[in-house]
Design a protein around this motif. Sequence first.
Motif, PDB file in Angstrom:
ATOM      1  N   LYS A 199     -48.284  -3.381  19.876  1.00  0.00           N
ATOM      2  CA  LYS A 199     -48.683  -1.971  19.817  1.00  0.00           C
ATOM      3  C   LYS A 199     -48.063  -1.308  18.591  1.00  0.00           C
ATOM      4  CE  LYS A 199     -48.599   2.232  22.658  1.00  0.00           C
ATOM      5  NZ  LYS A 199     -48.100   2.834  23.902  1.00  0.00           N
ATOM      6  N   ASP A 200     -48.832  -0.412  17.935  1.00  0.00           N
ATOM      7  CA  ASP A 200     -48.425   0.343  16.744  1.00  0.00           C
ATOM      8  C   ASP A 200     -48.274  -0.538  15.505  1.00  0.00           C
ATOM      9  OD1 ASP A 200     -48.438   2.680  18.188  1.00  0.00           O
ATOM     10  OD2 ASP A 200     -46.321   2.524  18.734  1.00  0.00           O
ATOM     11  N   GLN A 201     -48.574  -1.839  15.657  1.00  0.00           N
ATOM     12  CA  GLN A 201     -48.645  -2.707  14.480  1.00  0.00           C
ATOM     13  C   GLN A 201     -50.081  -3.204  14.314  1.00  0.00           C
ATOM     14  OE1 GLN A 201     -46.067  -6.148  14.499  1.00  0.00           O
ATOM     15  NE2 GLN A 201     -47.123  -7.075  12.756  1.00  0.00           N
ATOM     16  N   HIS A 202     -50.614  -3.801  15.383  1.00  0.00           N
ATOM     17  CA  HIS A 202     -51.989  -4.297  15.344  1.00  0.00           C
ATOM     18  C   HIS A 202     -52.980  -3.293  15.932  1.00  0.00           C
ATOM     19  CE1 HIS A 202     -49.521  -8.093  15.407  1.00  0.00           C
ATOM     20  NE2 HIS A 202     -50.264  -8.267  14.328  1.00  0.00           N
ATOM     21  N   TYR A 203     -52.491  -2.388  16.756  1.00  0.00           N
ATOM     22  CA  TYR A 203     -53.377  -1.392  17.375  1.00  0.00           C
ATOM     23  C   TYR A 203     -52.533  -0.203  17.825  1.00  0.00           C
ATOM     24  CZ  TYR A 203     -51.443  -3.217  21.745  1.00  0.00           C
ATOM     25  OH  TYR A 203     -50.577  -3.587  22.748  1.00  0.00           O
ATOM     26  N   ILE A 204     -53.228   0.907  18.077  1.00  0.00           N
ATOM     27  CA  ILE A 204     -52.570   2.063  18.702  1.00  0.00           C
ATOM     28  C   ILE A 204     -53.381   2.461  19.930  1.00  0.00           C
ATOM     29  CG2 ILE A 204     -51.562   2.955  16.558  1.00  0.00           C
ATOM     30  CD1 ILE A 204     -53.829   5.063  16.553  1.00  0.00           C
ATOM     31  N   VAL A 205     -52.751   3.202  20.841  1.00  0.00           N
ATOM     32  CA  VAL A 205     -53.463   3.699  22.019  1.00  0.00           C
ATOM     33  C   VAL A 205     -53.705   5.188  21.812  1.00  0.00           C
ATOM     34  CG1 VAL A 205     -53.382   4.047  24.508  1.00  0.00           C
ATOM     35  CG2 VAL A 205     -52.428   1.960  23.513  1.00  0.00           C
ATOM     36  N   ARG A 206     -54.968   5.596  21.835  1.00  0.00           N
ATOM     37  CA  ARG A 206     -55.317   6.996  21.595  1.00  0.00           C
ATOM     38  C   ARG A 206     -56.509   7.372  22.469  1.00  0.00           C
ATOM     39  NH1 ARG A 206     -55.866   9.504  15.623  1.00  0.00           N
ATOM     40  NH2 ARG A 206     -53.619   9.329  15.874  1.00  0.00           N
TER      41      ARG A 206
END
Length: 916
Positions: A312-319
């Motif tokens: 998380k926050d490297q390859h993808y974020i949650v939004r």
Amino acid sequence: MLGLGSIAKKVFGTPNDRKVKATLKIVTAINALEPEFAALTDEQIQERTEALAARAMKGESLDDLLPEAFANCREAARRALGLRAFDTQLLGGIFLHQGNISEMKTGEGKTLVATFPAYLNALSGKGVHVVTVNDYLARRDAEWMSKVYSALGLTTGVVVPQQPEDEKRAAYAADITYATNNELGFDYLRDNMRSSKADMMQRGHNFAIVDEVDSILIDEARTPLIISGPSDDRSDMYVRVDQLIPEIRDEHFIKDEKQRSVNFTDEGNEWLEERLVVAGILPEGQSLYDPESTTIVHHVNQGLRAHKLFQKDQHYIVRDDQVVLIDEFTGRMMTGRRLSDGLHQAIEAKEGVTIQKENITLASVTFQNYFRLYSKLSGMTGTATTEAEEFMSIYGLGVVEVPTNRPIARTDEHDQVYRSAAEKISAVVEEIKTAHAKGQPVLVGTTSIEKSEMLSQLLTQEGLTHNVLNARQHEQEAQIVADAGKFGAITIATNMAGRGTDIQLGGNVEMRVLQALAAQPEADPEAVRRQIEGEVAADRQKVLDAGGLFVLATERHESRRIDNQLRGRSGRQGDPGRSVFFLSLDDDLMRIFGSDRLEKVLSTLGMKEGEAIIHPWVNKSLERAQAKVEGRNFDIRKQLLKFDDVMNDQRKAVFEQRLEIMDADDIGEIAQDMRHQVVDDLVDRFLPPKTYSDQWDAKGLYAEAIETLGVDAPVIDWADEDGVDQDVVRERLYEATDKLMAEKTEAFGADQMRQIEKQFLLQTIDGKWREHLLTLEHLRSVVGFRGYAQRDPLNEYKTEGFQLFETMLDSLRVDVTKKLARVRPLSEEEKKAMVEQMIAQQRAAAGAAAPASAAPAPAPLAQSAAQPEAQEAEVAAGEAAPGFDENDSSTWGEPGRNDPCPCGSGKKFKHCHGAF
């Protein structure tokens, strides 16, 4: 000193030469008929077609009809287009009819060549498909050559995407149909998803002529055609698997960051199997290595990847309750982009956000397996010899090199190799300036859009006007290619897009006439043509004096065939021209595949800054490197095809079964066979063969007979009778189930029951086939790991794929039997309640109450008599809404997800046509 092979070729000629020489006899026979056909009136030419077709229908071979048919076609083309086919064009046509690939150089008139075998094979009345690489060429060739076919009394059709169904069906019904490879493949898949034979588009696969055959059957054959749709909601499985992953310890998996892969160890698999059984995900007694476990293994592997490879926050974020991927190169969000194969869903389960539906494969086919459906296949291209082995081994197609009408006058120079890319580009620009200064048209070949744009900027800085050709717009490409032979023209082309339009020295008369008439519609066409022909003739002479078209390639491609395509743009129909390749040691091919020997050669010859090495040794070393890459790519395609062949055998079996069902007026016998097979399986399961009655599970069989067969048979009492064995129980269950279905047939009426049986069977086949495709995809993704256990992945895939297919067929029989056992007519009260419910829903949707009498009231005639919750899933045959067309969603109205489907099936819309 000549080798034995060279001496034999000098004495006997090459196999290709011998084939051409033998076929020239047929050309002589066609030429001898020319005066006879030239004397015919236009009506008599069409009468000859009718006479030839009648002879073909009576069984006369097409080979016997060939000389007359080709002579008739040549005369029709001469009158319709003003073109008299050369002997070499007749040769090419004969080889196509024989089921070969005719290799004909650029400018030899392949579009006209195709009319000869197409006409001859259309006489059988089974249709001919002429396949092109894009919609523009399909339309252009169909419009152009339809004049010839029309003169012969034949019909022509063209198939393109987003075409109205009636128009497309008429195009397939024509004698000769022009279409793209993609649309043919998709229509084949769509046809095998239809519920009525009348709705199908294609009428068989008789004979296909594939234009640019190397591009379609090799380059584009790497990726299969897939029709996809939303899958069933499997979010629960992702969540349940995700709960296990955090418990995994380091010794349970191996992670390779360089390859970005992660796999379970043997210890991890054992631990996982135990935990999956405890969690109720893996059935008791079933191993992870069983074929039935493929989907579970796939989910677990994707869950492991989601946790161990994606941060998380490297390859993808949650939004906003969504997992949004991040571009690893730019650091920007890639909104709307999703990881495939269920990996994105596994990350969503990990992060606890809403799990969105996967897209699943509804139907798929590779080009290799689609084109092998044709009874006879042939193709045309300028470059096929280098791939002759692949054409023969996969398609059974021989390659015949057809001589050019006039000798080739193009000069092919040796490659020029520079030390760096910068030196090479600098030399390229200087070479273009030199050629342009004398008015010689230049075609510059690049391997990527990025490189073509960079070269374009340099030419702009030098003040050189030029065109850049890429693969974005076929119509624009044709225009640019048509202008590429003008005096002083400079054209930069990426991977030689725009094939299909000749580069004619001085310019393309036809294109310029069309442009002039579009700009001045009121002008006299004949006067415009005369003026343009005069201008082009003068321009052509200036280009000839300047040396013809100059092809300058800035890099070697991995495939020699692509290089030959580029070279072949120059020197059409005996025109002068020249070609040269500018290379550097930084080029991908030189860097990755260039041999050590090549480096030694270059260091021996010595290289100074800005200076090129030009030597035949370099050419040979590069050709060897290209042959090595071609061989590797062929092996990859061959391996992929072997895996697809497993699915293809199953696909053909399923599609043939569907066709039989659609063809049959009465499938009661098929339904009965399925029902009896289910009875056999149940009896064998609960009353095993060669066992005594006290070892039987009569209670289990009794319960299963009610659940699956819908009959309340006294199985327990039968088991206690003396002299009753398994066969007696089996026969009695046959009678009970047959009696039940006879009662249903009487209640519904024979016609209605046949319709219900057919509908159930087709829908169940389609559903089971979709599930099976998904399982095979999952099996394909994990079976490669069997290689580590010294087991052949392909054999494992074949064995397990067959087992899964058998399981699918067993499940199909059970589902169809169960549904037919439960179906029953609706009572008057139920009909009335359903009509009232529909009226209420329609009023709510419209936002205003309408009088009950104004609302349409299609009354479904059947529903499930089993559990109430199964009611929405059971099909009922009824009347469709007025104007309803299954293949045109605009006629469906706007039903809500839970409204009855407008097709009249009785299902909710979300479980019927809304499922797609």
